[in-house]
Structures are given as C-alpha cells and as structure tokens.
Write an enzyme that holds these catalytic residues in place. Sequence first.
Site, PDB file in Angstrom:
ATOM      1  N   LYS A  56       0.819  -1.214   0.000  1.00  0.00           N
ATOM      2  CA  LYS A  56       0.000   0.000   0.000  1.00  0.00           C
ATOM      3  C   LYS A  56       0.850   1.260   0.000  1.00  0.00           C
ATOM      4  O   LYS A  56       1.824   1.363   0.741  1.00  0.00           O
ATOM      5  CB  LYS A  56      -0.930  -0.005   1.213  1.00  0.00           C
ATOM      6  CG  LYS A  56      -1.908   1.146   1.223  1.00  0.00           C
ATOM      7  CD  LYS A  56      -3.056   0.865   2.163  1.00  0.00           C
ATOM      8  CE  LYS A  56      -4.044   2.016   2.174  1.00  0.00           C
ATOM      9  NZ  LYS A  56      -4.522   2.403   0.853  1.00  0.00           N
ATOM     10  N   ASN A  80     -11.797   5.676  -7.757  1.00  0.00           N
ATOM     11  CA  ASN A  80     -11.507   5.765  -6.329  1.00  0.00           C
ATOM     12  C   ASN A  80     -10.760   7.058  -6.025  1.00  0.00           C
ATOM     13  O   ASN A  80     -10.010   7.577  -6.854  1.00  0.00           O
ATOM     14  CB  ASN A  80     -10.699   4.550  -5.856  1.00  0.00           C
ATOM     15  CG  ASN A  80      -9.197   4.784  -5.954  1.00  0.00           C
ATOM     16  OD1 ASN A  80      -8.583   5.326  -5.034  1.00  0.00           O
ATOM     17  ND2 ASN A  80      -8.612   4.388  -7.084  1.00  0.00           N
ATOM     18  N   GLY A  83      -7.027   8.551  -1.417  1.00  0.00           N
ATOM     19  CA  GLY A  83      -6.141   9.605  -0.941  1.00  0.00           C
ATOM     20  C   GLY A  83      -4.953   9.138  -0.130  1.00  0.00           C
ATOM     21  O   GLY A  83      -4.524   9.796   0.816  1.00  0.00           O
ATOM     22  N   ASN A 139       5.892   6.468  -6.503  1.00  0.00           N
ATOM     23  CA  ASN A 139       4.622   6.860  -7.095  1.00  0.00           C
ATOM     24  C   ASN A 139       4.603   8.366  -7.336  1.00  0.00           C
ATOM     25  O   ASN A 139       4.388   9.155  -6.414  1.00  0.00           O
ATOM     26  CB  ASN A 139       3.473   6.448  -6.170  1.00  0.00           C
ATOM     27  CG  ASN A 139       2.116   6.799  -6.739  1.00  0.00           C
ATOM     28  OD1 ASN A 139       2.001   7.265  -7.860  1.00  0.00           O
ATOM     29  ND2 ASN A 139       1.082   6.572  -5.955  1.00  0.00           N
ATOM     30  N   CYS A 142      -0.144   9.632  -8.497  1.00  0.00           N
ATOM     31  CA  CYS A 142      -1.443   9.477  -7.827  1.00  0.00           C
ATOM     32  C   CYS A 142      -2.329  10.689  -8.105  1.00  0.00           C
ATOM     33  O   CYS A 142      -1.952  11.813  -7.763  1.00  0.00           O
ATOM     34  CB  CYS A 142      -1.254   9.302  -6.326  1.00  0.00           C
ATOM     35  SG  CYS A 142      -2.822   9.125  -5.443  1.00  0.00           S
ATOM     36  N   ASN A 204      -0.596   4.297 -13.986  1.00  0.00           N
ATOM     37  CA  ASN A 204      -1.469   4.471 -12.844  1.00  0.00           C
ATOM     38  C   ASN A 204      -2.868   4.789 -13.371  1.00  0.00           C
ATOM     39  O   ASN A 204      -3.099   4.760 -14.581  1.00  0.00           O
ATOM     40  CB  ASN A 204      -0.944   5.598 -11.942  1.00  0.00           C
ATOM     41  CG  ASN A 204      -1.375   5.427 -10.498  1.00  0.00           C
ATOM     42  OD1 ASN A 204      -2.459   4.902 -10.214  1.00  0.00           O
ATOM     43  ND2 ASN A 204      -0.548   5.880  -9.577  1.00  0.00           N
ATOM     44  N   GLY A 229      -9.617  -0.336 -14.008  1.00  0.00           N
ATOM     45  CA  GLY A 229     -10.427  -1.466 -14.429  1.00  0.00           C
ATOM     46  C   GLY A 229     -10.228  -1.798 -15.894  1.00  0.00           C
ATOM     47  O   GLY A 229      -9.432  -1.167 -16.591  1.00  0.00           O
TER      48      GLY A 229
END
Length: 297
Positions: A56, A80, A83, A139, A142, A204, A229
Amino acid sequence: MEINELREREKSGDWSVELSGVRLDNPVIPASGCFGFGYGMAEFYDIDILGSISFKGTTLHPRFGNPLPRVAECEAGMINSVGLQNPGIHKVISEELPRMREVFHKPIIANISGFSIDEYVECCRLIDPEEQVEIIELNVSCPNVHGGGMAFGTQCESVAEVVKEVKKVVTKPLYIKLSPNVTDIVSIAKAAVDAGADGLCLINTMLGMRIDLKTGKPVIANVMGGFSGPAIFPVALRMVWQVSHAVDVPIIGCGGVSTADDVKEMLLAGATAVEVGAANLRDPYACKRIIEDLRAL
C-alpha cells in the site's frame, strides 16, 4: 517479449522473470493500494504463489485519506479517491513489514509517495535498508491527492528532479510509477530513465468522475478520482508499447489487467512483469486465478 518466447513459456510453464536482478517466480504482482500489505488476502489463499507484492502506498506521515464517499462504480471499472490512506513510513517499517513477512516470503516492492521531494527522499532513505524490500516503486502519479503524487509526474523536469534526489539515498532498484494523465508518456519515461531510474511502472489510474442523477452532484466527495479497471487496459497497453520501444529498462505494465490473456498481451507489448489492481477489489482470488490460468495454458 517475442511471440516465440511466449509460446515456449506456455509449453514449459516457466513464467519466471527478472526485474533489475530481482528474480520473480512469475510476472504477477498485486498493485499498490489494491492488496493492502498482503496479510488480509492471505486469509483467502497462500499468497506465496505471487511473483511479488507492491504494498500500500506509503507516505512519511500517517494519512487518513480523502473524505467519503471515495468510490464510484462504473460499467467497466471503478473510480476511487482514497487519498493514500496509510499508517506512515515508521509504522510500515516497525509493524506492517514484519507482519507481512509472516505470510509472504518473496521479494517485496515498496510503493512510496510524497508531497515534496524531501518527503520522497526521506521515505526512501528509511525503507532502503529493510531486507524484506527488494525494489522501491516511486509513485509520482497518484491523481487523488493535492500537492503531491501526480504533481510530480506530469512534467519531465519534476520527474527528473525527484528521481535524481532519491537515487542519492537508495541502493535498491528504483522504479518510477508513471501517470497516463499526460500528453506525452514517452518524454516523461525518458526523463525518468535519464535521471537514473532502474525501471518503470505504467500506468497508474486515469482521471475520471461520476455524477449522481438524483442530486446532480459528483458521486466522489473529492469530485474526481482515479479511474481503473478493464476499460483502461487498451490505453495502458498502448503506453507500455510506446515506452518499451523508447527506453531500455524493465517495465511493469499495469492498468486494467484482469486475465491471463491480459498478462500475455502486456508481455508482448514490452512489459517484463505486470501489476493487477482493481481486479483484486472485485475478486480477491484474481491474482491466484491469473497465475493458475497461465500455468494451465
């Protein structure tokens, strides 16, 4: 990967791959944010069948995340805006990694996020000595937080700067997770590699939103969120193809991967391994099923 090599792997059943010297038994990796730290999923099946786990997304300080609601359903995916909810790098090291190692005994990928270059550097400096972690996944993509994440991943200069600074404090292979929310993914990828990235992960989530027809207001409290997805798989595949023909580093392909055939397409497009994200939220056995289907083929 060429089609002939793919056919040989199908025949032999050997799906092992190598990411910057780190060997994985197979190319299937649960994506960060969709598998937690693994031990929750270990209640469903033996997660040691996985190639690796990207745990995570972790930041320097603990985060509760964005306000509710955070999730919106779509026909071919989901949106989603969690955050980056996480306990912070210190608790990840002291509590989550030891607990994770109890149920998973293979290479672990540390997904690191930040809200400044200093935060990225400090998180990576702290996680680098951990024996459980063999790859660091930065990352910079995001879309669900303000002032961090994607803010670093949409310009060549900012990507290069954060990579250069992080490389000064790490010894583990550094992979950069790229955003699809850019006009030229190839230039961003080149900037990361030129700055010292050992590998790349793409893509991402894309930026999306839904509107509640009863209220006329956005479903997500944050208005927009990351769209993932099966619907984004063709976009992800296209970007992996483009980047793999432009840089000479390993690529982890992700974005809509949900079947063994998707994995094969990603490998043919130029990926060395794949990450499976939203499919895990719909079906906790998704990665297990994909690996079994690869072996069956």
